[in-house]
Design a protein around this motif. Structure first.
Motif, PDB file in Angstrom:
ATOM      1  N   GLY A 283       0.742  -1.245   0.000  1.00 54.67           N
ATOM      2  CA  GLY A 283       0.000   0.000   0.000  1.00 54.67           C
ATOM      3  C   GLY A 283       0.771   1.294   0.000  1.00 54.67           C
ATOM      4  N   ARG A 284       2.111   1.257   0.086  1.00 54.87           N
ATOM      5  CA  ARG A 284       2.889   2.490   0.085  1.00 54.87           C
ATOM      6  C   ARG A 284       4.315   2.192  -0.355  1.00 54.87           C
ATOM      7  NH1 ARG A 284       4.965   4.840   5.670  1.00 54.87           N
ATOM      8  NH2 ARG A 284       6.571   5.483   4.197  1.00 54.87           N
ATOM      9  N   PRO A 285       5.041   3.197  -0.812  1.00 58.32           N
ATOM     10  CA  PRO A 285       6.442   2.972  -1.193  1.00 58.32           C
ATOM     11  C   PRO A 285       7.264   2.577   0.032  1.00 58.32           C
ATOM     12  CG  PRO A 285       5.630   5.071  -2.048  1.00 58.32           C
ATOM     13  CD  PRO A 285       4.611   4.574  -1.061  1.00 58.32           C
ATOM     14  N   LEU A 286       8.256   1.736  -0.211  1.00 56.92           N
ATOM     15  CA  LEU A 286       9.138   1.286   0.862  1.00 56.92           C
ATOM     16  C   LEU A 286      10.517   1.922   0.652  1.00 56.92           C
ATOM     17  CD1 LEU A 286       7.804  -2.368   0.911  1.00 56.92           C
ATOM     18  CD2 LEU A 286       7.302  -0.567   2.568  1.00 56.92           C
ATOM     19  N   ILE A 287      11.503   1.144   0.214  1.00 57.19           N
ATOM     20  CA  ILE A 287      12.828   1.735   0.032  1.00 57.19           C
ATOM     21  C   ILE A 287      13.022   2.159  -1.421  1.00 57.19           C
ATOM     22  CG2 ILE A 287      13.688   0.240   1.874  1.00 57.19           C
ATOM     23  CD1 ILE A 287      15.327  -1.222  -0.339  1.00 57.19           C
ATOM     24  N   PRO A 288      13.827   3.201  -1.687  1.00 55.69           N
ATOM     25  CA  PRO A 288      14.059   3.650  -3.059  1.00 55.69           C
ATOM     26  C   PRO A 288      15.055   2.745  -3.783  1.00 55.69           C
ATOM     27  CG  PRO A 288      15.313   5.001  -1.539  1.00 55.69           C
ATOM     28  CD  PRO A 288      14.489   4.072  -0.691  1.00 55.69           C
ATOM     29  N   THR A 289      14.898   2.641  -5.085  1.00 57.87           N
ATOM     30  CA  THR A 289      15.874   1.966  -5.935  1.00 57.87           C
ATOM     31  C   THR A 289      16.076   2.842  -7.170  1.00 57.87           C
ATOM     32  OG1 THR A 289      14.461   0.688  -7.441  1.00 57.87           O
ATOM     33  CG2 THR A 289      14.793  -0.222  -5.223  1.00 57.87           C
ATOM     34  N   ALA A 290      17.031   2.461  -8.011  1.00 57.33           N
ATOM     35  CA  ALA A 290      17.320   3.238  -9.214  1.00 57.33           C
ATOM     36  C   ALA A 290      16.172   3.215 -10.208  1.00 57.33           C
ATOM     37  CB  ALA A 290      18.603   2.724  -9.873  1.00 57.33           C
ATOM     38  N   THR A 291      15.274   2.231 -10.089  1.00 56.89           N
ATOM     39  CA  THR A 291      14.165   2.123 -11.043  1.00 56.89           C
ATOM     40  C   THR A 291      12.806   2.257 -10.360  1.00 56.89           C
ATOM     41  OG1 THR A 291      14.200  -0.302 -10.855  1.00 56.89           O
ATOM     42  CG2 THR A 291      15.489   0.690 -12.650  1.00 56.89           C
ATOM     43  N   GLY A 292      12.776   2.951  -9.237  1.00 65.08           N
ATOM     44  CA  GLY A 292      11.524   3.147  -8.534  1.00 65.08           C
ATOM     45  C   GLY A 292      11.517   2.425  -7.198  1.00 65.08           C
ATOM     46  N   PRO A 293      10.654   2.856  -6.285  1.00 64.94           N
ATOM     47  CA  PRO A 293      10.650   2.271  -4.945  1.00 64.94           C
ATOM     48  C   PRO A 293      10.097   0.861  -4.920  1.00 64.94           C
ATOM     49  CG  PRO A 293       8.822   3.776  -5.207  1.00 64.94           C
ATOM     50  CD  PRO A 293       9.659   3.917  -6.446  1.00 64.94           C
ATOM     51  N   LEU A 294      10.587   0.093  -3.960  1.00 66.70           N
ATOM     52  CA  LEU A 294       9.949  -1.189  -3.681  1.00 66.70           C
ATOM     53  C   LEU A 294       8.558  -0.908  -3.122  1.00 66.70           C
ATOM     54  CD1 LEU A 294      12.617  -3.453  -1.910  1.00 66.70           C
ATOM     55  CD2 LEU A 294      11.646  -3.728  -4.175  1.00 66.70           C
ATOM     56  N   HIS A 295       7.579  -1.669  -3.556  1.00 68.29           N
ATOM     57  CA  HIS A 295       6.232  -1.506  -3.045  1.00 68.29           C
ATOM     58  C   HIS A 295       5.494  -2.824  -3.159  1.00 68.29           C
ATOM     59  CE1 HIS A 295       5.753  -1.066  -7.363  1.00 68.29           C
ATOM     60  NE2 HIS A 295       4.456  -1.266  -7.235  1.00 68.29           N
ATOM     61  N   ASN A 296       4.508  -3.007  -2.295  1.00 70.62           N
ATOM     62  CA  ASN A 296       3.699  -4.236  -2.282  1.00 70.62           C
ATOM     63  C   ASN A 296       4.586  -5.481  -2.275  1.00 70.62           C
ATOM     64  OD1 ASN A 296       1.205  -2.873  -2.299  1.00 70.62           O
ATOM     65  ND2 ASN A 296       1.304  -2.606  -4.513  1.00 70.62           N
ATOM     66  N   VAL A 297       5.404  -5.581  -1.236  1.00 71.23           N
ATOM     67  CA  VAL A 297       6.393  -6.655  -1.124  1.00 71.23           C
ATOM     68  C   VAL A 297       5.894  -7.725  -0.158  1.00 71.23           C
ATOM     69  CG1 VAL A 297       8.778  -7.244  -0.534  1.00 71.23           C
ATOM     70  CG2 VAL A 297       8.254  -5.019  -1.569  1.00 71.23           C
ATOM     71  N   SER A 298       5.977  -8.980  -0.575  1.00 74.51           N
ATOM     72  CA  SER A 298       5.643 -10.124   0.278  1.00 74.51           C
ATOM     73  C   SER A 298       6.875 -10.987   0.477  1.00 74.51           C
ATOM     74  CB  SER A 298       4.519 -10.964  -0.347  1.00 74.51           C
ATOM     75  OG  SER A 298       3.315 -10.238  -0.449  1.00 74.51           O
ATOM     76  N   PHE A 299       7.156 -11.348   1.713  1.00 74.48           N
ATOM     77  CA  PHE A 299       8.240 -12.271   2.054  1.00 74.48           C
ATOM     78  C   PHE A 299       7.619 -13.609   2.447  1.00 74.48           C
ATOM     79  CE2 PHE A 299      10.348  -8.235   2.547  1.00 74.48           C
ATOM     80  CZ  PHE A 299      11.685  -8.479   2.229  1.00 74.48           C
ATOM     81  N   ILE A 300       8.094 -14.673   1.821  1.00 78.95           N
ATOM     82  CA  ILE A 300       7.608 -16.020   2.130  1.00 78.95           C
ATOM     83  C   ILE A 300       8.747 -16.820   2.743  1.00 78.95           C
ATOM     84  CG2 ILE A 300       6.565 -18.121   1.234  1.00 78.95           C
ATOM     85  CD1 ILE A 300       4.758 -15.654   1.054  1.00 78.95           C
ATOM     86  N   TRP A 301       8.528 -17.277   3.957  1.00 78.69           N
ATOM     87  CA  TRP A 301       9.527 -18.060   4.694  1.00 78.69           C
ATOM     88  C   TRP A 301       9.037 -19.497   4.852  1.00 78.69           C
ATOM     89  CZ3 TRP A 301      13.897 -15.336   5.579  1.00 78.69           C
ATOM     90  CH2 TRP A 301      13.806 -13.941   5.606  1.00 78.69           C
ATOM     91  N   SER A 302       9.962 -20.416   4.893  1.00 78.09           N
ATOM     92  CA  SER A 302       9.678 -21.827   5.130  1.00 78.09           C
ATOM     93  C   SER A 302       8.751 -22.385   4.040  1.00 78.09           C
ATOM     94  CB  SER A 302       9.076 -22.035   6.524  1.00 78.09           C
ATOM     95  OG  SER A 302       8.918 -23.409   6.811  1.00 78.09           O
ATOM     96  N   SER A 303       8.194 -23.552   4.268  1.00 80.72           N
ATOM     97  CA  SER A 303       7.259 -24.191   3.337  1.00 80.72           C
ATOM     98  C   SER A 303       6.100 -24.764   4.136  1.00 80.72           C
ATOM     99  CB  SER A 303       7.931 -25.324   2.553  1.00 80.72           C
ATOM    100  OG  SER A 303       8.946 -24.836   1.703  1.00 80.72           O
TER     101      SER A 303
END
Length: 532
Positions: A283-303
């Protein structure tokens, strides 16, 4: 079978909804001043599109800006990370196959073809410069701008490792690799090359400082929201095959993707059966990168165990689409909420679909498939099962350039198509509350339905994510459910929640009753709604 800990567990509390049920037919009595029965809705669907509050996750319609699109082609950049103390033991192709094409197929089925979800994997493990333990990743840890560790540090290290891989010309398909041939992109030293800058808020944006995550699965955008082998790089696969387009590290443009999935090596961190760490930051920008901010990021751990392990990604991406957590994260024991009727509460165990209200919120149901009953009167409705096959009406005309807050999705059936079938009946009960009716029966996505019928739920669009924004109305309160073989991942008391023909729900305080009057051979149920 072991019961999954944490977010998927729900304690059954009978009678948690202060509603009056009658199991006798004919209880929707005629009242003075109420007009004769009419067929269908009595108002435009948009009159029942109850809005939410604020930019965070809620069940209100419409979804605030900043989240991923939910119709058409959606691109999910997919990255793979491991750690010096948790080196991957499988290839990234094997890790991807845990989720695809199953996730794409789930969204295609649940959206009736409205959503073409395509992963864009960058194969090759991105080795982080620190051990997993050093990041302090744990359940309840959110994203905090400027944090020297945690997800802020991890995101910066992922971007730096990707930049290094791009500089090395890494494509994820060749060069020196680990024991199984998967190239390892070493991020060691990347922190010094690309230190974490101050937060976007400190850089002058108006975004408020994020709160600490209340749960590993929920911490709205500013904090966190928990929980097939690839082709040659750059080669487009067939549309809708669930594998999307494989990318080389050098070709990654963050602004070209709607969301980002980070699949960690499954041996990083505790097993999911011990602790659920999967989390999203939507729902909002996170960290900046050279090609635009990271946004709507999901981290999946384990199985996850079982035959549908991909549904943890369905749940997390549901947050990227603007859906709240439906399981309980508040104080005290969990009341009965939605149980296994929506993947946003339970994504373990047998497959389950998404509630009709949330499908309407995402534009997977058109306004023509929603009956709205906003005021006094008696109406009758024929409701098609939610899992029934799609019709041409699921390829709607584009939405009008409106719609302003609270005026529905704006989606109508395309010109020349058959009249859409009703899949959702909505009865507003107040400025932020609505009673919903839908028919659930065994289907491709609903494997555990043991009592087909009309599922009623109360939606409160002002209730925050994790505090019960949706509560199913149980037709058989106090029962043990109807599953022949109880599943610890399915709330037993709500498995038989749907109402059957001859049964009536009545809420005197709200001034509404719902009588299920019949069902045909195709599972279409007729209901009579009385309001006073």
């Amino acid at each position: 079978m072991q019961r999954i800990p944490g977010r998927r567990a729900a304690a059954a509390v009978g009678g948690s909804l202060a509603l009056v049920l009658s199991q006798s037919p004919g209880m929707a009595i005629a009242l003075p001043g109420i007009p004769a029965v009419v067929a269908g809705s009595v108002a435009e669907a948009r009159e029942c599109a109850v809005p939410g509050t604020g930019p965070g996750l809620h069940s209100g319609i419409p979804t605030p800006e900043g989240y991923s699109p939910t119709r058409g082609t959606v691109s999910a950049l997919t990255l793979f990370v491991d750690f010096p103390d948790a080196e991957a033991q499988i290839t990234t192709e094997e890790r991807l196959a845990e989720f695809f094409p199953a996730t794409s197929e789930y969204f295609a089925a649940s959206s009736y073809g409205a959503l073409d979800y395509r992963p864009a994997p960058v194969h090759g493990w991105l080795r982080m410069p620190q051990p997993f333990e050093a990041y302090g990743i744990d359940r309840g840890v959110g994203w905090h701008p400027g944090d020297p560790q945690g997800y802020n540090r991890l995101m910066h290290d992922i971007v730096a490792a990707l930049d290094r891989a791009a500089g090395e010309g890494g494509s994820g398909t060749g060069g020196a690799g680990d024991r199984d041939g998967t190239p390892v992109r070493d991020g060691t030293g990347a922190r010094a090359d690309n230190p974490a800058p101050d937060s976007p808020a400190a850089a002058g944006t108006s975004a408020p400082a994020p709160p600490a995550a209340e749960d590993a699965d929920t911490a709205a955008a500013a904090a966190g929201t928990v929980a097939a082998p690839g082709t040659a790089p750059g080669t487009a696969t067939a549309a809708g095959d669930g594998r999307g387009v494989e990318l080389a590290a050098a070709d990654v443009d963050f602004s070209a993707h709607d969301l980002v999935n980070v699949l960690a090596a499954p041996n990083a961190g505790p097993p999911a059966v011990e602790k659920v760490l999967s989390v999203s930051f939507p729902g909002r920008p996170l960290i900046p990168t050279a090609t635009g901010p990271l946004h709507n990021v999901s981290f999946i751990w384990s199985s996850q165990p079982g035959h549908t392990p991909h549904r943890v990604l369905v749940h997390e991406n549901g947050h990227a689409f603007g859906l709240p957590d439906l399981y309980w994260t508040g104080e005290g024991p969990s009341p009965e909420l939605t149980g296994h009727w929506d993947v946003m509460e339970q994504d373990w165990g047998p497959s389950n679909d998404i509630l009709a209200w949330h499908k309407w919120k995402m534009g997977w149901l058109t306004d023509g498939e929603v009956d709205c009953v906003p005021g006094p009167g008696v109406t009758e409705h024929t409701i098609t099962p939610l899992g029934a096959a799609a019709t041409a009406a699921h390829h709607p005309a584009p939405a009008a350039p409106e719609p302003a807050v609270g005026v529905g999705t704006g989606l109508t059936a395309a010109p020349g198509t058959d009249a859409p079938r009703t899949r959702l009946v909505t009865v507003p009960l107040g400025p932020s509350e609505v009673l919903t009716l839908e028919v659930r029966a065994p289907s491709e996505l609903d494997e555990a339905v043991c009592r087909p019928g009309v599922l009623l739920a109360r939606v409160d669009t002002h209730r925050p994510s994790g505090e019960g924004p949706v509560r199913v109305v149980d037709a058989t309160p106090g029962s043990d459910g109807c599953l022949e073989l109880p599943d610890p991942q399915v709330t037993p008391g709500l498995s038989d929640a749907p109402h059957r023909p001859g049964e009536t729900f009545r809420d005197e305080e709200a001034g509404v009753s719902v009588e299920v009057t019949g069902v045909d051979a195709d599972g279409n149920h007729t209901v009579r709604v009385t309001r006073w």
